[in-house]
Scaffold this motif. Structure first.
Motif, PDB file in Angstrom:
ATOM      1  N   PRO A  41      -0.706   9.443  16.674  1.00  0.00           N
ATOM      2  CA  PRO A  41      -1.199   8.880  15.419  1.00  0.00           C
ATOM      3  C   PRO A  41      -0.223   9.186  14.293  1.00  0.00           C
ATOM      4  N   ALA A  42       0.106   8.167  13.506  1.00  0.00           N
ATOM      5  CA  ALA A  42       1.091   8.376  12.443  1.00  0.00           C
ATOM      6  C   ALA A  42       0.418   8.940  11.197  1.00  0.00           C
ATOM      7  N   PRO A  43       1.122   9.790  10.464  1.00  0.00           N
ATOM      8  CA  PRO A  43       0.587  10.222   9.175  1.00  0.00           C
ATOM      9  C   PRO A  43       0.696   9.078   8.170  1.00  0.00           C
ATOM     10  N   GLU A  44       0.414   9.342   6.916  1.00  0.00           N
ATOM     11  CA  GLU A  44       0.581   8.329   5.870  1.00  0.00           C
ATOM     12  C   GLU A  44       1.989   7.740   5.952  1.00  0.00           C
ATOM     13  N   PRO A  45       2.133   6.399   5.886  1.00  0.00           N
ATOM     14  CA  PRO A  45       3.475   5.838   6.016  1.00  0.00           C
ATOM     15  C   PRO A  45       4.387   6.260   4.875  1.00  0.00           C
ATOM     16  N   THR A  46       5.656   6.474   5.207  1.00  0.00           N
ATOM     17  CA  THR A  46       6.642   6.721   4.155  1.00  0.00           C
ATOM     18  C   THR A  46       7.751   5.696   4.294  1.00  0.00           C
ATOM     19  N   ALA A  47       8.194   5.153   3.188  1.00  0.00           N
ATOM     20  CA  ALA A  47       9.222   4.125   3.229  1.00  0.00           C
ATOM     21  C   ALA A  47      10.569   4.760   3.529  1.00  0.00           C
ATOM     22  N   PRO A  48      11.381   4.139   4.378  1.00  0.00           N
ATOM     23  CA  PRO A  48      12.726   4.664   4.618  1.00  0.00           C
ATOM     24  C   PRO A  48      13.506   4.685   3.312  1.00  0.00           C
ATOM     25  N   SER A  49      14.214   5.791   3.044  1.00  0.00           N
ATOM     26  CA  SER A  49      14.886   5.910   1.742  1.00  0.00           C
ATOM     27  C   SER A  49      16.001   4.878   1.579  1.00  0.00           C
ATOM     28  N   SER A  50      16.521   4.371   2.724  1.00  0.00           N
ATOM     29  CA  SER A  50      17.624   3.411   2.633  1.00  0.00           C
ATOM     30  C   SER A  50      17.140   2.011   2.232  1.00  0.00           C
ATOM     31  N   LEU A  51      15.858   1.804   2.219  1.00  0.00           N
ATOM     32  CA  LEU A  51      15.335   0.455   1.951  1.00  0.00           C
ATOM     33  C   LEU A  51      14.700   0.373   0.573  1.00  0.00           C
ATOM     34  N   GLU A  52      15.276  -0.396  -0.310  1.00  0.00           N
ATOM     35  CA  GLU A  52      14.636  -0.619  -1.600  1.00  0.00           C
ATOM     36  C   GLU A  52      14.735  -2.112  -1.915  1.00  0.00           C
ATOM     37  N   PRO A  53      13.639  -2.808  -1.889  1.00  0.00           N
ATOM     38  CA  PRO A  53      13.717  -4.255  -2.129  1.00  0.00           C
ATOM     39  C   PRO A  53      14.024  -4.565  -3.589  1.00  0.00           C
ATOM     40  N   SER A  54      14.741  -5.665  -3.807  1.00  0.00           N
ATOM     41  CA  SER A  54      14.990  -6.077  -5.186  1.00  0.00           C
ATOM     42  C   SER A  54      13.874  -6.984  -5.688  1.00  0.00           C
ATOM     43  N   ALA A  55      13.040  -7.451  -4.795  1.00  0.00           N
ATOM     44  CA  ALA A  55      11.858  -8.213  -5.232  1.00  0.00           C
ATOM     45  C   ALA A  55      10.749  -8.013  -4.208  1.00  0.00           C
ATOM     46  N   PHE A  56       9.519  -8.016  -4.692  1.00  0.00           N
ATOM     47  CA  PHE A  56       8.355  -7.763  -3.834  1.00  0.00           C
ATOM     48  C   PHE A  56       7.180  -8.555  -4.390  1.00  0.00           C
ATOM     49  N   VAL A  57       6.471  -9.237  -3.525  1.00  0.00           N
ATOM     50  CA  VAL A  57       5.237  -9.898  -3.961  1.00  0.00           C
ATOM     51  C   VAL A  57       4.325  -9.987  -2.737  1.00  0.00           C
ATOM     52  N   ARG A  58       3.038  -9.971  -2.963  1.00  0.00           N
ATOM     53  CA  ARG A  58       2.095  -9.925  -1.833  1.00  0.00           C
ATOM     54  C   ARG A  58       0.838 -10.731  -2.136  1.00  0.00           C
ATOM     55  N   SER A  59       0.079 -10.999  -1.086  1.00  0.00           N
ATOM     56  CA  SER A  59      -1.208 -11.684  -1.253  1.00  0.00           C
ATOM     57  C   SER A  59      -2.350 -10.681  -1.163  1.00  0.00           C
ATOM     58  N   ALA A  60      -3.532 -11.104  -1.521  1.00  0.00           N
ATOM     59  CA  ALA A  60      -4.748 -10.299  -1.314  1.00  0.00           C
ATOM     60  C   ALA A  60      -5.936 -11.249  -1.137  1.00  0.00           C
ATOM     61  N   TRP A  61      -5.804 -12.161  -0.181  1.00  0.00           N
ATOM     62  CA  TRP A  61      -6.855 -13.176   0.017  1.00  0.00           C
ATOM     63  C   TRP A  61      -8.182 -12.567   0.443  1.00  0.00           C
ATOM     64  N   SER A  62      -8.099 -11.442   1.164  1.00  0.00           N
ATOM     65  CA  SER A  62      -9.338 -10.844   1.675  1.00  0.00           C
ATOM     66  C   SER A  62     -10.245 -10.386   0.536  1.00  0.00           C
ATOM     67  N   GLU A  63      -9.633 -10.030  -0.598  1.00  0.00           N
ATOM     68  CA  GLU A  63     -10.382  -9.502  -1.723  1.00  0.00           C
ATOM     69  C   GLU A  63     -10.651 -10.556  -2.794  1.00  0.00           C
ATOM     70  N   ASP A  64      -9.989 -11.678  -2.680  1.00  0.00           N
ATOM     71  CA  ASP A  64     -10.087 -12.720  -3.705  1.00  0.00           C
ATOM     72  C   ASP A  64     -11.483 -13.362  -3.658  1.00  0.00           C
ATOM     73  N   PRO A  65     -12.242 -13.316  -4.764  1.00  0.00           N
ATOM     74  CA  PRO A  65     -13.622 -13.835  -4.723  1.00  0.00           C
ATOM     75  C   PRO A  65     -13.703 -15.333  -4.459  1.00  0.00           C
ATOM     76  N   PHE A  66     -12.580 -16.042  -4.609  1.00  0.00           N
ATOM     77  CA  PHE A  66     -12.623 -17.490  -4.403  1.00  0.00           C
ATOM     78  C   PHE A  66     -12.056 -17.906  -3.047  1.00  0.00           C
TER      79      PHE A  66
END
Ligand SMILES: Cc1cc2nc3c(=O)[nH]c(=O)nc-3n(C[C@H](O)[C@H](O)[C@H](O)COP(=O)(O)OP(=O)(O)OC[C@H]3O[C@@H](n4cnc5c(N)ncnc54)[C@H](O)[C@@H]3O)c2cc1C
Length: 464
Positions: A41-66
């Motif tokens: 079992p993995a502990p809380e995920p940690t991001a690899p230090s070598s990876l830093e995105p210059s842009a990030f965007v995400r969805s959240a349809w599961s929580e969207d009331p519509f």
């Protein structure tokens, strides 16, 4: 095919599922599939230090009331005919459309368009010239219905709850951050969609063909492409049984181990298409395995909706909260406090909204409709877009899978081979998508980057 005429690039390399569905023995076999019993079992995920995105965007349809979910699915034990029951007009006053009402390809953009056109035609047949018609929802179903009804002599008003049109199709456009539109909902198109839609000339028709697959263990080793054969065989056998069973049950009865890491990776991919977990999905009406190549729209899909909705009055930020109907007409209660009268109403809101009584119907909908709403499932799919200044790895493979471990996101689309842009699109479906949607942006970014760990640090070719 109209939309592909400006295809950017067709990347070479065999798509893995197509190879596997043809029952070929995959090759090469760099290393064995990891033993799931060896994963801890993995502990809380940690991001690899070598990876830093210059842009990030995400969805959240599961929580969207519509939307309250991403795509409808057929749960084990439920008949596909529930969708036709949901689509049935009620005393020629209420009409229904939306992807959940389509038996042919539920949960897709083509389903939404087809259902909108079909419901519009039924509504038109019941209408008289000059009738006042309300369309609830300006997603693909509502927009396609509007386009079909425009110029038909009806007075059309579209009520959309959000402050934008498009529903579960949403192009995030930011020229500074994203060289292509970041698509947070439907964006992978196919011939079925082409068959029901006229792509407007105003649409940015850039597309990319995504092909070639890479399967990685959590240790970062290439593993054998995962065969879909146990799944397709289990489904075939299950379809001849007297009662329906879940995909998990069908696999177990077929002698496969659904907890096997390789099969889990394949099932995770499948759930990014259907939104259902394998223990929920029917094997009589199973989710469809994706084709070997996917065509992705890169442009802003908003233009499609502008075109389709032309000819109607569109009222955004107007959630409909109540629909009262009788033989004489329909009254709509809008959350702004207004109550408006119409001759007929076409309801296209997602199944997730209907399931949670997001709209009160008076009188209550017929039992057949309520039964269908209760029986059908609303699946969960979330997506995360990451752009990097440098390639994460050099590879021609557009479809990446994580085999084993407990990565939050096991399925990735790599846009680099087809576009030259270092963009990775993570897809997660089923219960893990619900968990992902609950994370705040920082935690979601960390979980996404941690899921990419298996792909760091080497140069690979796509698996055959
Ligand atoms: C992450 C994700 C990825 C996907 N990927 C693909 C893909 O690649 N290919 C594919 O074919 N399909 C895909 N789909 C599915 C596809 O996007 C949907 O099937 C389709 O867009 C649904 O259209 P619709 O008109 O039925 O519903 P929606 O687009 O949800 O439209 C319904 C509209 O009703 C509105 N509404 C809700 N409640 C109210 C209310 N009370 N009053 C007024 N309006 C209301 C909503 O805001 C929405 O605009 C994906 C979906 C998701 C979420």
């Amino acid at each position: 095919m109209r939309i592909t005429r400006r295809t950017l690039l067709v990347s070479a390399g065999a798509g893995v599922l197509g190879v596997l569905l043809a029952s070929c023995t995959p090759e090469p076999a760099p290393s064995p599939t990891p033993d799931p019993s060896s994963t801890t079992p993995a502990p809380e995920p940690t991001a690899p230090s070598s990876l830093e995105p210059s842009a990030f965007v995400r969805s959240a349809w599961s929580e969207d009331p519509f939307s309250l979910g991403a795509a409808s699915f057929t749960p084990v034990g439920v008949q596909q005919s529930a969708r036709t029951a949901l689509a049935a007009p009620v005393i020629d006053r209420l009409f229904f459309a939306g992807e959940a009402t389509d038996e042919q390809a539920p949960g897709t953009m083509s389903a939404a368009v087809r259902s909108g056109i079909s419901a519009a035609e039924a509504l038109l047949a019941a209408s008289a010239n000059g009738d006042r018609v309300a369309i609830v929802g300006a997603g693909l179903a509502g927009a396609a219905a509007t386009a079909r009804l425009a110029s038909s002599g009806l007075e059309l008003t579209v009520f959309e709850a959000r402050d934008r049109v498009g529903g579960r199709v949403q192009s995030h456009v930011d020229d500074d951050e994203w060289p292509v539109s970041a698509q947070l909902g439907g964006w992978l198109v196919d011939d079925a969609l082409d068959a029901v839609i006229d792509w407007p000339a105003s649409l940015d028709l850039r597309t990319a063909v995504l092909s070639g697959a890479l399967w990685r263990s959590t240790e970062g080793d290439d593993v054998e492409p995962v065969s879909a054969k146990p799944l397709t065989e289990a489904i075939t056998t299950a379809q001849s049984r007297v009662t329906d069973e879940s995909l998990t049950e069908a696999l177990t009865e077929g002698g496969a181990d659904p907890d096997d890491a390789a099969l889990q990776a394949l099932l995770a991919y499948l759930s990014t298409m259907s939104g259902a977990d394998a223990d929920q999905a029917s094997s009589w009406f199973p989710p469809v395995l994706p084709p070997i190549e996917r065509t992705a729209v890169l442009g802003d899909l908003a233009a499609l909706f502008e075109e389709l909705l032309d000819g109607a009055k569109v009222s955004v930020s107007s959630p409909v909260s109540r629909i009262a109907y009788d033989d004489d007409g329909v009254s709509l209660g809008v959350a702004t406090g207004e109550s408006l009268s119409f001759d007929r109403v076409l309801v296209t809101v997602p199944l997730g909204v209907l399931k949670t009584d997001g709209i009160e119907f008076s009188p209550a909908l017929p039992f057949a409709h309520r039964g269908a709403i209760a029986d059908l499932g609303m699946g969960l799919i979330e997506t995360v877009w990451l752009r990097f200044d440098e390639p994460v790895i050099e590879t021609d493979a557009s479809l990446w899978h994580v085999v084993g471990g407990d990565a939050t996101i096991r399925t990735w689309l790599n846009l680099a081979p087809a576009t030259g842009e270092n963009i990775l699109v993570g897809l997660v479906g089923g219960a893990p998508a619900g968990e992902f949607a609950k994370l705040d942006d920082d935690a979601a970014k960390t979980a996404a980057l941690a899921s990419l760990t298996p792909f760091l640090g080497s140069t690979q070719s796509p698996a055959a």
